[in-house]
Design a protein around this motif. Sequence first.
Motif, PDB file in Angstrom:
ATOM      1  N   TRP A 201      -2.779  -0.438   5.847  1.00  0.00           N
ATOM      2  CA  TRP A 201      -3.104  -1.289   5.115  1.00  0.00           C
ATOM      3  C   TRP A 201      -2.710  -2.772   5.035  1.00  0.00           C
ATOM      4  O   TRP A 201      -3.133  -3.608   4.916  1.00  0.00           O
ATOM      5  N   LEU A 202      -1.149  -2.238   5.724  1.00  0.00           N
ATOM      6  CA  LEU A 202      -0.120  -3.082   5.994  1.00  0.00           C
ATOM      7  C   LEU A 202      -0.678  -4.081   7.452  1.00  0.00           C
ATOM      8  O   LEU A 202      -1.017  -5.370   6.992  1.00  0.00           O
ATOM      9  N   GLN A 203      -1.941  -3.169   8.346  1.00  0.00           N
ATOM     10  CA  GLN A 203      -1.789  -3.957   9.571  1.00  0.00           C
ATOM     11  C   GLN A 203      -3.388  -5.239   8.788  1.00  0.00           C
ATOM     12  O   GLN A 203      -3.616  -5.688   9.172  1.00  0.00           O
ATOM     13  N   ARG A 204      -4.115  -4.323   7.769  1.00  0.00           N
ATOM     14  CA  ARG A 204      -5.506  -5.115   7.154  1.00  0.00           C
ATOM     15  C   ARG A 204      -5.029  -6.629   6.096  1.00  0.00           C
ATOM     16  O   ARG A 204      -5.635  -7.037   6.075  1.00  0.00           O
ATOM     17  N   ASN A 205      -3.909  -5.949   5.322  1.00  0.00           N
ATOM     18  CA  ASN A 205      -3.990  -7.138   4.928  1.00  0.00           C
ATOM     19  C   ASN A 205      -2.110  -8.643   5.209  1.00  0.00           C
ATOM     20  O   ASN A 205      -2.077  -8.832   4.200  1.00  0.00           O
ATOM     21  N   CYS A 206      -2.239  -7.755   7.090  1.00  0.00           N
ATOM     22  CA  CYS A 206      -0.561  -8.497   7.502  1.00  0.00           C
ATOM     23  C   CYS A 206      -1.837 -10.730   7.081  1.00  0.00           C
ATOM     24  O   CYS A 206      -2.513 -10.673   7.354  1.00  0.00           O
ATOM     25  N   PRO A 207      -0.044 -11.217   6.497  1.00  0.00           N
ATOM     26  CA  PRO A 207      -0.727 -12.605   6.297  1.00  0.00           C
ATOM     27  C   PRO A 207      -0.714 -13.293   7.649  1.00  0.00           C
ATOM     28  O   PRO A 207      -0.047 -12.932   8.455  1.00  0.00           O
ATOM     29  N   ASN A 208      -1.877 -14.142   7.441  1.00  0.00           N
ATOM     30  CA  ASN A 208      -2.131 -14.615   8.421  1.00  0.00           C
ATOM     31  C   ASN A 208      -1.037 -16.363   9.495  1.00  0.00           C
ATOM     32  O   ASN A 208      -1.407 -15.721  10.479  1.00  0.00           O
ATOM     33  N   TRP A 301       2.864  -7.232   0.278  1.00  0.00           N
ATOM     34  CA  TRP A 301       2.399  -6.929   1.289  1.00  0.00           C
ATOM     35  C   TRP A 301       4.061  -7.061   2.876  1.00  0.00           C
ATOM     36  O   TRP A 301       4.523  -5.700   2.666  1.00  0.00           O
ATOM     37  N   TYR A 302       5.059  -7.932   1.904  1.00  0.00           N
ATOM     38  CA  TYR A 302       6.673  -7.859   2.107  1.00  0.00           C
ATOM     39  C   TYR A 302       7.081  -6.922   1.467  1.00  0.00           C
ATOM     40  O   TYR A 302       8.106  -5.769   2.098  1.00  0.00           O
ATOM     41  N   MET A 303       6.709  -6.343   0.451  1.00  0.00           N
ATOM     42  CA  MET A 303       7.369  -4.789  -0.415  1.00  0.00           C
ATOM     43  C   MET A 303       6.961  -3.841   0.400  1.00  0.00           C
ATOM     44  O   MET A 303       7.737  -3.041   0.362  1.00  0.00           O
ATOM     45  N   VAL A 304       6.319  -3.513   0.153  1.00  0.00           N
ATOM     46  CA  VAL A 304       5.589  -2.209   1.219  1.00  0.00           C
ATOM     47  C   VAL A 304       5.954  -2.567   2.969  1.00  0.00           C
ATOM     48  O   VAL A 304       6.527  -1.279   3.122  1.00  0.00           O
ATOM     49  N   ARG A 344       7.098   4.709  -3.023  1.00  0.00           N
ATOM     50  CA  ARG A 344       7.341   3.523  -3.767  1.00  0.00           C
ATOM     51  C   ARG A 344       5.925   3.005  -2.792  1.00  0.00           C
ATOM     52  O   ARG A 344       5.300   1.994  -3.607  1.00  0.00           O
ATOM     53  N   ALA A 345       6.067   2.188  -1.458  1.00  0.00           N
ATOM     54  CA  ALA A 345       4.690   1.855  -0.932  1.00  0.00           C
ATOM     55  C   ALA A 345       3.308   1.970  -1.739  1.00  0.00           C
ATOM     56  O   ALA A 345       2.562   1.117  -1.584  1.00  0.00           O
ATOM     57  N   GLY A 346       2.863   3.511  -2.028  1.00  0.00           N
ATOM     58  CA  GLY A 346       2.206   3.797  -2.211  1.00  0.00           C
ATOM     59  C   GLY A 346       1.688   3.333  -3.717  1.00  0.00           C
ATOM     60  O   GLY A 346       0.829   2.744  -4.229  1.00  0.00           O
ATOM     61  N   ALA A 347       3.029   3.273  -4.595  1.00  0.00           N
ATOM     62  CA  ALA A 347       2.240   2.712  -5.421  1.00  0.00           C
ATOM     63  C   ALA A 347       2.438   0.987  -6.163  1.00  0.00           C
ATOM     64  O   ALA A 347       1.540   0.638  -6.874  1.00  0.00           O
ATOM     65  N   PHE A 348       3.303   0.577  -4.920  1.00  0.00           N
ATOM     66  CA  PHE A 348       2.933  -1.095  -4.550  1.00  0.00           C
ATOM     67  C   PHE A 348       1.188  -1.521  -4.507  1.00  0.00           C
ATOM     68  O   PHE A 348       1.811  -2.684  -5.164  1.00  0.00           O
ATOM     69  N   ILE A 349       1.073  -0.704  -3.263  1.00  0.00           N
ATOM     70  CA  ILE A 349      -0.090  -1.252  -3.590  1.00  0.00           C
ATOM     71  C   ILE A 349      -1.169  -0.637  -3.919  1.00  0.00           C
ATOM     72  O   ILE A 349      -2.255  -1.617  -3.951  1.00  0.00           O
ATOM     73  N   ALA A 350      -1.156   0.674  -5.150  1.00  0.00           N
ATOM     74  CA  ALA A 350      -1.853   0.961  -6.264  1.00  0.00           C
ATOM     75  C   ALA A 350      -1.957  -0.214  -7.582  1.00  0.00           C
ATOM     76  O   ALA A 350      -3.151  -0.593  -7.795  1.00  0.00           O
ATOM     77  N   GLN A 351      -0.314  -0.976  -7.454  1.00  0.00           N
ATOM     78  CA  GLN A 351      -0.816  -1.971  -8.828  1.00  0.00           C
ATOM     79  C   GLN A 351      -1.490  -3.491  -7.525  1.00  0.00           C
ATOM     80  O   GLN A 351      -1.107  -4.264  -8.750  1.00  0.00           O
ATOM     81  N   ALA A 352      -1.369  -3.912  -6.654  1.00  0.00           N
ATOM     82  CA  ALA A 352      -2.051  -4.843  -5.822  1.00  0.00           C
ATOM     83  C   ALA A 352      -3.187  -5.273  -6.347  1.00  0.00           C
ATOM     84  O   ALA A 352      -3.979  -5.019  -6.608  1.00  0.00           O
TER      85      ALA A 352
END
Length: 352
Positions: A201-208, A301-304, A344-352
């Motif tokens: 998820w981090l690699q797919r959503n990394c800010p450009n 993304w930064y939180m995750v 927490r990382a999983g929860a942050f992603i789920a809430q995104a």
Amino acid sequence: MGTPSTPTTEMTVDLRAVSDWMDTRGLPDGDIVDANALGGGTQNIMIAFTRGDRSYVLRRGPRHLRPQSNKVITREIELLGALATTDVPHPRLVAGCTDENVLGAVFYLMEPVDGYNAAVSLPSAYAADRAGRHTMGLALVDALATLGEVDHHAAGLSDFGRPDGFLERQVPRWLGELERYASTPGYPGPPFRNLDAVADWLQRNCPNDFTPGVLHGDYHVANVMYAPDEPRVAAIVDWEMATIGDPLLDLGALLAVWVDGPDSTDLLDSALGAAGGLPSRGELIARYAETSSRDLSAITWYMVVACFKLGLILEGTYARACAGKAPREVGDRLHRYATELFDRAGAFIAQA
């Protein structure tokens, strides 16, 4: 010429050599008195003392220097000198010494910070003041936003880091750390069931893109000193991981370990977190946005990535503990924190 009045063996630093060096810097003359070793969050040596009419804190690497210790302290000297021209609350640099022949290590002198560490304890006034603790939480973000607005080029820090590709390097770098200690004897392997999913998820959503700036690298309540008379940050301390990167990683790190609710503690088990009454993550983000020019649209993304990074760092201590190279109780505790960070990382992603 000033001479020390405290036995050098107690301080693990040759105070006479320090006194002689201070003479060459034109600092106030006199004996070094009231020298005391200070505790801290790292193994770096810090000693408070008075000479002439002025108080100082000396900082150098640990007694047994690591390969990068002198380089780290040299970078701190450069950074603190640059911050003197900014509004960032920090310990004021007095003078630095990169000549290893003086003490056997690079060191510097800074002004003492009049304040306290809210991770350790709270003054009675704030322990009983819910509104004051709420303001203390917001003050953490105020100081961080000020740091994030520093023009590192104007401050003379153009060559202090490698911002190109900084965000893209995060996941491979920390996965590399995991691979480095995965073969440690006795280590059962990372139990994070969502490790691969979080990394993907981090690699797919990394800010450009991002605007480079000064990154503290280890920003949380234990690395600030609060003013004794009001709920504001008197100084951000422990700059050894600072670089030029994306300052929003500092905000992400703060949010990653923050309380999950107004009356829950933080992952640092800090005195401030345990006291309760702190602002929510949403309030911290809104406060940062009030004074920052940075785009917070990708804050999840930064939180995750902060959970990902810190979780893998803590898991390294657990791996060493499994091999008998660190106290097992410490390793087990940090392993629990690492597991919660990935949750927490999983929860942050789920809430995104």
